[in-house]
Design an enzyme around this catalytic site. Structure first.
Site, PDB file in Angstrom:
ATOM      1  N   CYS A  14       0.834  -1.209   0.000  1.00  0.00           N
ATOM      2  CA  CYS A  14       0.000   0.000   0.000  1.00  0.00           C
ATOM      3  C   CYS A  14       0.865   1.254   0.000  1.00  0.00           C
ATOM      4  O   CYS A  14       1.689   1.457   0.901  1.00  0.00           O
ATOM      5  CB  CYS A  14      -0.924  -0.020   1.223  1.00  0.00           C
ATOM      6  N   CYS A  17       0.251   3.469   3.034  1.00  0.00           N
ATOM      7  CA  CYS A  17       0.885   2.900   4.232  1.00  0.00           C
ATOM      8  C   CYS A  17       2.366   3.272   4.288  1.00  0.00           C
ATOM      9  O   CYS A  17       2.903   3.598   5.355  1.00  0.00           O
ATOM     10  CB  CYS A  17       0.719   1.384   4.256  1.00  0.00           C
TER      11      CYS A  17
END
Length: 411
Positions: A14, A17
């Site tokens: 991600c 993230c």
């Protein structure tokens, strides 16, 4: 169960993230240095999908504060200060006591919005504590005795629940305001505030229409300042008329608004958003004064103003196409080579398949045409053969006739 944990549920692939990672390290270091009881950790939600599912993780990154049996979602901006403020607020008691006027004045200066219960134990305080446990993710809740309040605060009855904001205070009335939870949720923002994507998302939970002055803060103009000033005047001077239904503010730039309505909003301008059904309202003509703005707000409330957008089936289809186009464009802008590979390769394969199918059909058509031509050739030869046979029969008749004539002459 004995500790308070602030957990980042992430996925290794991600991008958001990865962007949060350095901020998360700073959050952990700051909370550790300050002696906070909050412990900071992170979990790979793809490796431990069962645990992530138990905590209701649906996207990445998801930040939750785990406190006993309760799990609080963080929905604010992903900055160090905002995350730390959230952690310290939710980790503490749902309702904080203010023992003195000095302490009251201190917290009043620190918080732009402050909820306060005044009075002794009562059913209202029990309800207030329940609401605080639910909505502490958004704001602070305090309690105090009446003598803690300054003389300028006049209460008609005790116990009472008060919200201090916008340089004033407003008292909860069960008969006029409905449930305490609904009232707190509606009043937890200042009447006028800067709005961004995160704030607009949170404002959707209040059930209010959001009136926004769309401006360019980097290049402010006289008209931008005037529109902001007009909306601020409505928020302050016409609270009794519009506060129940409207949240007021301004937004820098029109990029987010344009993506939200899938259209183009000029800068500066005024727009009203209904985040519950994705409708929006635009004034029929440029707003020049307060009276025009008041008429526009009133027309939205009485239903005479035309509504645009919505969440109908065609609008949803348009949203899917719009988001797909935006995704493709963002990929090409960030990495043209990756975009060409991701979208060019499938298109190339599909093109080859289509070419193969079309070529196969063409070959079949050619063979059919050849077979048809052969059949036509055979049909043409057949009449010619028949004509030749008929010619031979005529010659035989002439020979017979000549032979009979010769025999007669001999006789």
């Amino acid at each position: 169960m004995e500790d308070v944990w602030l957990v980042d549920f992430y996925a290794p692939w991600c991008g958001y993230c990865k962007k949060l990672e350095p901020v998360w390290q700073e959050v952990g270091a700051e909370l550790s240095r300050s002696g906070s009881p909050v412990r900071v950790g992170k979990m790979d939600a793809t490796a431990y999908s069962g645990v992530a599912s138990d905590f209701g993780v649906r996207g990445y990154p998801t930040i939750k504060l785990l406190k006993g049996e309760l799990a609080y979602n963080y929905k604010g901006p992903r900055t160090k200060d905002d995350i730390i403020e959230f952690a310290n607020r939710v980790a503490g008691p749902a309702v904080r006591s203010l023992p003195s006027r000095q302490m009251f004045e201190h917290v009043l200066k620190r918080h732009s919005v402050l909820f306060l219960y005044v009075g002794d134990e009562s059913p209202l305080k029990e309800k207030y504590t329940e609401v605080a446990s639910e909505l502490i993710v958004y704001t602070y809740f305090f309690s105090a005795s009446e003598d803690v309040l300054p003389e300028s605060v006049a209460l008609h009855e005790l116990p009472s629940v008060i919200v201090f904001k916008d340089g004033s205070y407003f008292t909860y009335d069960e008969y006029e305001d409905g449930s305490l939870s609904f009232w707190v949720n509606r009043e937890r923002f200042q009447s006028y505030l800067p709005i961004d994507g995160f704030t607009l998302y949170e404002l959707g939970d209040t059930g209010k229409l959001v009136a926004i002055a769309v401006t360019d803060e980097k290049d402010p103009t006289e008209r931008s300042g005037r529109l902001k000033g007009l909306i601020q005047r409505v928020a302050a001077e016409h609270r009794d008329q519009f506060n129940r239904d409207f949240q007021f503010g301004h937004m820098d730039g029109n990029d987010y608004i344009n993506s939200l309505i899938m259209g183009e909003v000029s800068v500066p301008s005024i727009i009203i958003l209904n985040t519950s059904n994705e409708q929006y309202f635009l004034p029929a003509e440029p707003v020049e004064d307060l009276e025009q703005l008041l008429r526009f707000f009133s027309s939205v409330l009485d239903g005479s103003a035309p509504a645009f957008g919505g969440d109908g089936i065609f609008r949803r289809i348009k949203r899917v196409l719009y988001d797909a186009r935006a995704t493709v464009m963002s990929v090409f802008r960030s990495s043209p080579l990756l975009g060409c590979f991701l979208f060019g390769l499938p298109l190339g394969v599909i093109s080859l398949m289509c070419y193969g199918i079309c070529t196969a059909e063409s070959d079949d058509d050619t063979e059919l045409m050849k077979s048809d031509e052969e059949e036509e050739g055979e049909e043409e030869e057949q009449p010619q053969l028949t004509a030749g046979a008929e010619g031979e029969e005529d010659e035989d008749r002439e020979k017979i006739q000549q032979k009979s004539t010769t025999e007669k002459k001999v006789d």
